[in-house]
Design an enzyme around this catalytic site. Structure first.
Site, short mmCIF file in Angstrom:
data_model
loop_
_atom_site.label_atom_id
_atom_site.label_comp_id
_atom_site.label_asym_id
_atom_site.label_seq_id
_atom_site.Cartn_x
_atom_site.Cartn_y
_atom_site.Cartn_z
CB ILE A 8 -0.99 0.01 1.18
CG1 ILE A 8 -0.25 0.14 2.51
CG2 ILE A 8 -1.84 -1.23 1.20
CD1 ILE A 8 -1.19 0.32 3.70
CB CYS A 9 0.71 4.25 -2.08
SG CYS A 9 1.49 5.86 -2.32
CG LEU A 10 0.96 3.57 3.94
CD1 LEU A 10 1.37 2.75 5.15
CD2 LEU A 10 -0.42 4.16 4.16
#
Length: 220
Positions: free
Chosen positions: A173-175
């Site tokens: 996931i892009c954080l």
């Protein structure tokens, strides 16, 4: 003799057409006015909707921030290659995770399960999100990077790979926009529990409803 080509209409037809034109113009003007009113109402409703969503988002952020402040901060600066210090760090990680689980249970908000391998470098479990009273559950996995705790773990939801632009290859996931700078600023005090409450939980809250609405995840 060839037929006569009329360049003007008979007088009675002219009046009839003029009346029709005026009625059409009046209808168009009324329709245009109604359209402007409708658009104005739509814009007003849209602004109210966005304002409501912003307030809801702010409330969610405040709740998350308050919850994160109740999770113990970690003190041992150690990664998987640091031997005994890593063992001490793992003890702090488990303490923070247990506290976070307890806080969730008090709020009747359990949303994940986790377990690790023997040396605490690989973690796996489940996470879920409730949307419209339906539960959407996903596999969760991640590894502790060698540069931990300077570098945050990359949380992986394999089932959602390719379904959203806010995800890297492999289901990571892009954080990077908000969470990673926050993590870097608070290293080594943030741990796995903080990655869940400040990283994964907001991501699920934002992405899962969107994926359901767009049909990328079948609605239940």
């Amino acid at each position: 003799m060839p037929p006569t080509l009329w360049l003007t209409r008979p007088q009675n037809q002219k009046h009839k057409n003029t009346k029709q034109i005026k009625q059409t113009q009046k209808h168009k003007a009324t329709r245009a006015h109604d359209g402007r009113v409708h658009r104005a109402r739509c814009c007003c409703c849209e602004r109210k909707k966005k304002k409501k969503e912003r307030k809801k988002g702010m409330a969610v952020n405040e709740n998350i921030r308050d919850l994160a402040q109740k999770i113990p901060l970690l003190t041992v600066r150690a990664g998987p290659r640091d031997g005994e210090k890593w063992v001490q760090r793992l003890k702090e990680e488990y303490t923070a995770l247990i506290k976070y689980v307890e806080l969730n249970k008090k709020q009747d908000n359990d949303w994940f399960t986790l377990e690790a391998n023997e040396d605490g470098t690989r973690w796996h479990g489940k996470c879920w999100h409730i949307h419209n009273f339906a539960k959407y559950e996903f596999d969760l996995e991640f590894e502790i990077p060698v540069t931990y705790p300077q570098t945050a773990p990359e949380l992986v939801l394999p089932e959602l790979e390719g379904k959203t632009p806010k995800m890297y290859r492999g289901g990571k996931i892009c954080l990077s926009v908000h969470f990673k700078p926050l993590w870097a600023k608070n290293s080594p005090h943030f741990g796995i529990a903080h990655a869940l409450v400040l990283g994964l939980a907001p991501w699920l809250a934002a992405e899962i409803p969107y994926l359901i609405d767009t049909g990328m995840i079948p609605a239940k």
